[in-house]
Design a protein around this motif. Structure first.
Motif, short mmCIF file in Angstrom:
data_model
loop_
_atom_site.label_atom_id
_atom_site.label_comp_id
_atom_site.label_asym_id
_atom_site.label_seq_id
_atom_site.Cartn_x
_atom_site.Cartn_y
_atom_site.Cartn_z
N GLY A 957 -14.92 -6.73 2.98
CA GLY A 957 -14.66 -6.85 4.42
C GLY A 957 -13.19 -6.69 4.73
N SER A 958 -12.33 -7.39 3.95
CA SER A 958 -10.88 -7.31 4.18
C SER A 958 -10.38 -5.88 4.02
N SER A 959 -10.85 -5.22 2.96
CA SER A 959 -10.39 -3.85 2.70
C SER A 959 -10.83 -2.91 3.80
N ALA A 960 -12.10 -3.05 4.23
CA ALA A 960 -12.63 -2.15 5.28
C ALA A 960 -11.88 -2.33 6.59
N PHE A 961 -11.67 -3.58 6.99
CA PHE A 961 -10.99 -3.84 8.25
C PHE A 961 -9.52 -3.41 8.18
N PHE A 962 -8.86 -3.70 7.06
CA PHE A 962 -7.44 -3.33 6.95
C PHE A 962 -7.28 -1.82 6.98
N SER A 963 -8.13 -1.12 6.25
CA SER A 963 -8.05 0.33 6.21
C SER A 963 -8.26 0.93 7.61
N SER A 964 -9.28 0.46 8.32
CA SER A 964 -9.56 0.98 9.66
C SER A 964 -8.44 0.63 10.63
N PHE A 965 -7.93 -0.61 10.51
CA PHE A 965 -6.86 -1.07 11.38
C PHE A 965 -5.60 -0.23 11.18
N THR A 966 -5.24 -0.02 9.91
CA THR A 966 -4.03 0.76 9.60
C THR A 966 -4.17 2.19 10.10
N THR A 967 -5.34 2.77 9.87
CA THR A 967 -5.58 4.14 10.35
C THR A 967 -5.46 4.21 11.87
N ALA A 968 -6.06 3.21 12.55
CA ALA A 968 -6.02 3.19 14.02
C ALA A 968 -4.59 3.06 14.54
N ILE A 969 -3.80 2.22 13.89
CA ILE A 969 -2.42 2.00 14.33
C ILE A 969 -1.59 3.28 14.14
N PHE A 970 -1.71 3.91 12.98
CA PHE A 970 -0.92 5.11 12.72
C PHE A 970 -1.39 6.30 13.56
N ASN A 971 -2.65 6.26 13.98
CA ASN A 971 -3.17 7.36 14.81
C ASN A 971 -3.05 7.08 16.30
N ALA A 972 -2.53 5.89 16.66
CA ALA A 972 -2.42 5.54 18.08
C ALA A 972 -1.32 6.37 18.74
N PRO A 973 -1.48 6.69 20.02
CA PRO A 973 -0.42 7.44 20.71
C PRO A 973 0.82 6.59 20.93
N MET A 974 1.94 7.23 21.22
CA MET A 974 3.21 6.52 21.36
C MET A 974 3.17 5.52 22.51
N LEU A 975 2.37 5.81 23.54
CA LEU A 975 2.29 4.90 24.69
C LEU A 975 1.82 3.51 24.27
N PHE A 976 0.94 3.46 23.27
CA PHE A 976 0.44 2.17 22.76
C PHE A 976 1.61 1.32 22.24
N PHE A 977 2.51 1.93 21.49
CA PHE A 977 3.66 1.19 20.93
C PHE A 977 4.67 0.85 22.02
N ASP A 978 4.76 1.70 23.04
CA ASP A 978 5.67 1.42 24.15
C ASP A 978 5.21 0.24 24.98
N SER A 979 3.92 -0.03 24.98
CA SER A 979 3.39 -1.08 25.86
C SER A 979 2.85 -2.29 25.11
N THR A 980 2.95 -2.28 23.78
CA THR A 980 2.42 -3.38 22.98
C THR A 980 3.54 -4.03 22.17
#
Length: 1459
Positions: A957-980
């Motif tokens: 569970g930890s590995s699956a969630f971390f992997s998906s989370f990391t992928t989502a963060i690195f694939n997020a658009p720049m606006l996400f980081f500007d507003s989060t």
């Protein structure tokens, strides 16, 4: 009416005269007498309240349930009156009198439901109704046993009594939904009470005993979802301020007592000193609870012996039940208060240590700050200090478990004598096995935490630098870095979890081995008969043993983690602080002649360095002087300001500073909050001064354009502001502060020339005319205006004097002025050149405006940084199902349930075997013990399988969630980081992920497996005495209801707590980055007080979550204890021989575990629902909007693309959010291949947005960008960004080496890197370092100057050599001489490339082939600079402004001096 005969019973004087408690007649009469006593007390209290005219408590409106029950009571009373009057003719017996008496009691009950004038009336009535219900229930159960039948009228009365019991609970505040009384305002006007403070402060003894003081909060939470403002505040003794003061008092005394050889942990001993008294009381509660638990096997022993004896005495049986009731009540109350107060103590420790770490970071020296990065400090607070919330609880569990172990062994010896002696051997073996297990676990946990620290540090750095990572298309490299760090972390996590699984097998197996050996010892030594009493007492004792045996390893593991945390906290709290003594004085009053004096000053950043950073500094600055500090990159200009601030370690000399200081750092530091908050910086609002500060810092137009004016929220680190806006906000903060001395570290580098001139003239020279100003600058044009110039070279003040004298003297300043003079002459030529060249493809727009309007790139109509999202209400089991499906653990969970089912079946089979086999006389002892041992051993194997599967489920569970989370963060658009805010992301990869690692898998296993155990216990009890169902079913239903009532509030408390953790981390992280500014402004106390509030907000949720848990546990324990007591009572009053002693032992031994099992399940069930919120929070960021793909397989550009570097922009429109206003408005132009294009415009005009659009950091809302004829939107992001080079506005370096910073992907040789370094003027600096290219770069490049960092960024593009180069304010932080050299290098190296230069300095773009002028997101002009200069264009005005200021300030002086 004969139907009523048995119901009424023979109420005669004989009953009372010949008292026999076993007689039903006597029992009825006793109940009647007690009820009549309550009636008398009720009417007396009612008369007293009427005489005193006491005000009615609460609302006069009655609940419909009270009216309904009152009517029922009235009907029962009428029935009794009727029977009484019909039988009144019979004078021989007094049964009619009994009916009249009972009728009067029921009438009084009906009245008591309707008339409750005072709180004491309510309490009295509740006690009466509860006692009446319990007594009648006991009588009816006895009737059921004796006569196996019960009259219908008795059943009706019994049901009404249960309704009365429900009313009693409602009277005390349970099961009541919150409603606002109509007359609420009246008592508030009469009696002002601080409703926002927690109820504990003014709670009565009874309320504290039962945790009823939390009822209003739970009631409110049941009626509506709780919000943060609904949560009461802490008592002052629990607040962070007081706990910190107490901790520091102990800390300081221990530090004074410490000697060099003393290695004891001072944090631990400070905590001990501070919290010893309260923990002695907690220890007393824990002792009571341990004794109550330990004696339960003796009560079981007494029960079995009672049922075994031939002539049973009911009084003796009832006395045993009495002992059981006392033991259960003491156990329940002491355990609940022990748990609550230990967590309350933990809360105080946690708050004190969090605040202590925060306070320490405000005082850390520079070298210590490098040892403790921002990410690590956040980790000390979020992980180490946070862990202290549970420390006292686990500490008391440790010693009470050990005590329980010894008490249980003592009871074993008491029951079976020397037969228990062989059992000590396996017990000792298991105990000694704890040592290696503990050591291995300690090592695993320590390594895990080191790995976690490293991952969090890297994650924090990556998140803060995400823009440059996306621009350079380095996502894969840094994603792999984080995943590799996590993989290392998983190795230690898996070892820890598998060790825990192995230990669970060992400690479930130990009771089996011990019990088998004890039974064998009894048989060998004949020390005790192997009958029901002995066997089940031994089993009950060993069950008591199994709890400490299970808890001790876990407690050891937690204590090991706590020790590691204590060591880490000790390390930072004892680390070096900024030394403000030793010849370094700062006096707030203006007592000295000079504002700043430095005599023979030698300063060094790194004590390991060979030469000092600043050498032989002698400086006298008088009040009101304007001092300029200039010099090449890395000369020590910023270090000189740090020396004045006392931030740089001093080797020798003295520094004296008088008066207050305002400091503007080179890298702007902005706090999360509004523009107004940042300017005021804790000062009270003075409208005139505030408006003046805004005006002189040229912020008035920006603020006018902001969607919310000066109340516009600034994102974390100023992410939604341009570089120039951030710098001017910093400057406004300094101006508003109204200090005596102003230290300005190159404040004009991020703004255009015209704005720089305004800032210098209006702000520095006018607004600060009476102030002492030390200005570090690369703008040579301002030097002639200042009183004194300091020219820095290689850490020394090479020259000192006014402009004219220094220019005459030549050398250092002359070089800077000559470089500037060249740029001026270029401007002059362009300004005078009126020759017409051939028509180009450019254009320009004439516009009647004196100056270009300032626009705001973030003008979105809504605040950029929104409040953190959280779910509301019950999301049910959906999130849990998501966790299982995400982990692909459905099959594994089925195997876990199967393993648990087999384990319970085998455990039950082993005890049933003992219960039944002891009744078989011919069965040998060997067979009895052998079969029992075999079945028990088999059950232990299934526990191991269950634990192992649980560990693997958690890891998956930890590995699956971390992997998906990391992928989502690195694939997020720049606006996400500007507003989060970064803290929101970090809380999810630290504390939330930690919950997934350690807590959720075991919670799931317990929640699905314990109900099987509870069902089995109830089945065993029912198989022996089926009548217990009468209590079991209502108790289970009530437990479920109470749990739902509790969960409604606590679910929201945990969710809110999830959003209050991030500000604690954000604030600490933000402070760490701006600590120099905070210290300079003398604002450490203010930010410290702000942090105290943030910590208290987080703590109050922890506090109320814990008290709510104990509130729930106490009530469920009461309900389950009622079941246990009922089962015991049924066994006592059962006819002789009705139940065999073996089954009595079996039933009670299981019944005694029911309460524990129910509480264990309830706790883990509630914990799971709370933990699952972490899954919920991580899932929020897994399903983020995704950037376009990195590579489009069907549309990849040729490897040689772009071969020319032509850029066509066609009707480009950009908006940052859907439905937001356009930021770029229909821009159309062409950048010819190999041309140099300059982009100019006022701060915030859209220059950086254009660059973002080129790199597709933001997708076009309309229009296209074509490079060599290929639409960039059709390509993958990686294919596009790898072919573009950029030197960004804010130079970014990562922790590592110079080599990894220049070439993160490892594509180039050392020779290539050295050539690039030589070209960007830093080869000489790096060659002098001992480790050359492997020389270290600290967090965010903190050990290199801003100019040097910018040069490293230039080195990156020199290595890549792409056809298109973007310079986004690239030379803003370097001096004119270096700038001129770099521009020459860029012209040489990128002669055939398309170079787009965004610049504030007009000379940077004056020699461009084309110039683009942007204003308010529109293209105002685009043509050759020479053509634009010929007309009254916006560009010509910009040049004229710059040229005139430069001519006036510099050239006139140069000409005059040359003549």
């Amino acid at each position: 009416m004969a139907f009523y005969g048995n119901t009424i019973g023979a109420f005669s004087w004989i009953c009372l005269m010949d008292f026999d408690f076993t007689s039903l007649c006597t029992q009825r009469s006793t109940i009647d007498a007690i009820n009549l006593l309550f009636v008398c007390v009720f009417y007396m209290s009612l008369i007293i309240t009427l005489i005193r005219k006491s005000s009615i408590s609460g609302s006069s409106r009655k609940s419909w349930i009270f009216l309904l029950v009152s009517i029922c009571c009235a009907i029962v009373s009428i029935a009794f009156y009727t029977v009484g009057f019909l039988n009144s003719g019979n004078s021989k017996q007094l049964s009619w009198l009994a009916c009249i008496g009972r009728g009067f009691v029921w009438t009084s009950l009906a009245v008591s439901l309707l008339v409750q004038r005072h709180r004491w009336n309510k309490i009295l009535n509740s006690v009466w109704w509860t006692c009446s219900c319990l007594l009648v229930s006991a009588l009816n159960i006895e009737i059921l046993f004796r006569e196996h039948a019960i009259e219908i009228f008795d059943i009706i009365q019994w049901l009404v009594h249960f309704l009365l019991l429900f009313c009693a609970f409602q009277n005390l505040g349970y099961f009541v939904s919150q409603s606002v009384p109509e007359s609420l305002s009246e008592p508030l006007l009469n009696d002002e009470i601080d409703t926002k403070q927690t109820g504990l402060g003014h709670a009565t003894f009874l309320s504290k005993l039962t945790f009823s003081w939390v009822n209003p909060l739970l009631s409110l939470g049941y009626s509506k979802p709780l919000a943060l403002e609904d949560i009461p505040s802490l008592l002052s003794e629990d607040e962070a301020d007081l706990t910190y003061q107490n901790f520091m008092h102990s800390w300081e005394s221990l530090v004074r007592e410490r000697n060099k050889n003393n290695t004891k942990n001072l944090v631990l001993w400070s905590v001990v000193r501070t919290h010893l008294k309260e923990n002695i009381l907690i220890g007393f509660y824990a002792l009571l609870r341990t004794i109550a638990v330990a004696v339960s096997p003796l009560i079981l022993y007494a029960f079995v012996n009672y049922s075994n004896s031939g002539d049973s005495d009911l009084k003796q049986g009832l006395s045993i039940v009495g002992f059981l009731i006392v033991a259960k009540v003491v156990e329940s109350l002491s355990q609940r208060h022990c748990f609550f107060y230990s967590r309350r103590s933990g809360l105080k420790m946690r708050s004190a240590l969090m605040v202590a770490v925060y306070k320490k970071q405000l005082n850390l020296s520079n070298s210590a700050s490098r040892r403790h990065s921002t990410g690590e400090i956040v980790n000390y607070i979020a992980v180490d200090a946070y862990r202290m919330g549970e420390f006292p609880w686990w500490f008391h569990i440790s010693w009470t478990s050990t005590l329980q172990l010894f008490l249980s062994i003592g009871i074993l010896f008491g029951v079976v004598g020397v037969g228990a002696l062989p059992g000590l051997v396996p017990l000792l073996i298991c105990g000694f096995l704890n040592v290696p297990f503990a050591k291995i676990l300690q090592n695993c946990m320590a390594q895990f935490m080191i790995s976690q620290d490293e991952r969090l540090r890297s994650t924090s750095e990556i998140l803060n630098s995400m823009k440059i990572i996306k621009l350079q298309s380095w996502e894969d490299r840094f994603k792999n870095l984080v995943e590799n760090l996590r993989a290392n972390e998983i190795i230690w996590l898996s070892k820890t979890q598998i060790m825990k699984a192995s230990s669970s097998f060992l400690y479930w197996m130990s009771p089996t081995i011990v019990s088998a050996v004890v039974f064998l010892g009894c048989a060998l030594f004949n020390s005790a008969p192997l009958n029901a009493g002995t066997i089940f007492t031994v089993l009950a004792t060993l069950r008591n043993l199994s709890e400490p045996v299970r808890l001790i390893p876990e407690a050891l593991s937690i204590m090991i983690q706590v020790k590691v945390s204590f060591d880490r906290l000790n390390a930072i709290l004892l680390d070096e602080e900024l030394d403000r003594s030793d010849g370094n004085s700062r006096n707030i009053s203006r007592s000295s002649v000079n504002a700043v004096e430095i005599q023979d000053g030698n300063f060094i950043w790194d004590h390991e360095s060979v030469s000092p950073t600043l050498r032989d500094v002698n400086l006298d600055i008088k009040w009101g002087q304007k001092i300029a500090v200039c010099g090449p990159v890395g000369a020590g200009k910023s270090s000189l300001l740090y020396a004045v601030l006392g931030e740089i370690p001093k080797i020798s000399g003295t520094v004296n500073v008088s008066g207050t200081i305002a400091y503007v750092s080179q890298t702007s530091w902005i706090q999360s909050g509004t523009v107004q908050d940042n300017i005021l910086f804790g000062k009270t609002m003075d409208k005139i001064r505030y408006q003046n500060a805004i005006k002189v810092c040229a912020l008035d137009k920006d603020i006018k354009d902001f969607s919310h004016g000066d109340l516009t929220e600034i994102g974390q680190r100023g992410i939604n502001m341009s570089g120039g806006q951030k710098q001017r906000i910093q400057l406004a903060r300094a101006v508003y502060n109204d200090a005596d001395i102003y230290l300005l570290d190159d404040p004009f580098s991020a703004v255009d020339a015209h704005t720089a001139a305004i800032l210098f003239n209006d702000c520095v020279m006018t607004a600060l005319r009476e102030k002492t100003v030390i200005l570090v600058t690369h703008q040579v044009e301002f030097l002639s205006e200042v009183d004194k110039i300091l020219v820095m070279e290689s850490g020394k003040i090479a020259q000192s004097g006014n402009f004219e004298n220094l220019l005459t003297a030549g050398t250092a300043l002359e070089q800077l002025v000559s470089a500037h003079k060249e740029s001026i002459s270029e401007l002059d030529q362009n300004n005078e050149n009126k020759t017409h060249t051939e028509e180009s493809q450019g254009f320009y727009l004439t516009k009647k405006q004196s100056e270009v309007e300032i626009s705001n790139e973030g003008n979105l109509g809504i605040q950029l940084t929104q409040e953190e999202e959280k779910e509301i209400g019950d999301v049910g089991w959906k999130t849990l199902r998501d966790y299982i499906s995400f982990s692909r653990g459905s099959l594994m969970l089925c195997w876990i349930i199967l393993a648990q089912s087999v384990f319970i079946a085998l455990q039950t089979a082993s005890t049933f075997w003992l219960a039944l086999a002891i009744e078989v006389p011919k069965l040998s002892t060997a067979t009895l013990i052998g079969v029992y041992s075999l079945i028990s051993f088999a059950s232990s194997a299934f526990v191991y399988i269950r634990s192992l599967l649980t560990a693997y489920l958690g890891l998956r569970g930890s590995s699956a969630f971390f992997s998906s989370f990391t992928t989502a963060i690195f694939n997020a658009p720049m606006l996400f980081f500007d507003s989060t805010p970064v803290g929101r992301i970090l809380t999810r990869v630290s504390s939330d992920l930690s919950v997934l690692d350690f807590d959720i898998p075991f919670s799931i296993t317990f929640v699905v497996s314990i109900p099987l155990e509870i069902v089995m216990i109830i089945c065993i009890m029912v198989s022996v005495t089926w009548q217990v169902l009468i209590v079991v079913v209502p108790a289970m239903v009530a437990s479920k209801y109470v749990q739902g009532y509790y969960q409604a509030s606590v679910r929201e408390l945990i969710r809110i707590n999830g959003t209050t953790k991030a500000p604690v981390m954000n604030f600490a992280s933000e402070t760490s980055l701006g600590v120099v500014t905070i210290r300079a402004f003398n604002m450490a106390d203010r930010v410290f007080k702000q942090y105290l509030k943030v910590v208290d907000t987080d703590a109050t949720l922890f506090f109320h979550s814990n008290v709510a848990m104990e509130w729930l546990a106490l009530r469920i324990e009461a309900l389950q204890n009622l079941t246990v007591i009922t089962a015991a009572l049924l066994l006592i009053i059962a006819p002789q021989g009705y139940v065999s002693p073996g089954l009595v032992g079996l039933s009670l031994s299981y019944a005694f575990t029911l309460t524990g099992a129910q509480i264990f399940w309830t706790r883990w069930y509630c914990n799971l629902l709370n933990y699952i919120i972490s899954v919920e929070r991580i899932k929020q960021f897994i399903h983020l909007q995704v950037e376009p793909p990195a590579i489009v397989k069907d549309n990849r550009p040729p490897s040689s693309w772009p071969s020319k570097g032509r850029i066509d922009i066609q009707d480009l429109e950009i908006r940052y959010r859907p439905n937001a206003p356009l930021v770029l408005k229909g821009i159309t132009c062409t950048f010819r291949e190999g041309s140099r294009v300059g982009v100019v415009g006022r701060t915030g005009s859209g220059k950086s947005t254009l660059i973002s659009a080129l790199f597709r950091l933001v997708e076009p809302a309309g229009g296209d960008i074509l490079i060599d004829g290929i639409n960039t939107c059709s390509l993958g992001l990686k294919d596009l960004r790898m072919k573009l080079s950029i030197i960004p506005q804010e130079p970014t370096l990562f922790k590592g080496s110079i080599r990894t910073n220049l070439d993160p992907l490892g594509l180039y040789s050392d020779d290539d890197i050295w050539k690039a370094l030589e070209k960007c003027q830093v080869k000489e600096t790096i060659s002098s370092l001992p480790h050359l290219l492997d020389s270290s770069v600290s967090d965010e490049g903190g050990n290199w100057s801003l100019g040097q960092r910018q040069l490293f960024c230039l080195g990156r593009v020199l290595l890549k050599r792409n056809k298109i180069l973007v310079l986004d304010e690239a030379t803003a932080s370097i001096d004119s001489a270096t700038d001129a050299i770099l521009q020459r290098i860029i012209r040489q190296e990128f002669a055939e490339c398309t170079v787009i230069t965004v610049a504030h300095r007009v000379p940077t773009v004056i020699d461009s082939d084309m110039v683009m002028v942007l204003s308010y997101g529109k293209l105002v002009e685009y043509d050759e600079p020479s053509k634009l200069m010929e007309t009254n264009s916006s560009f010509s005005k910009l040049v004229a402004e710059y040229w005139s200021s430069c001519k006036k300030d510099s050239s006139s002086n140069i000409i005059r001096l040359q003549h």
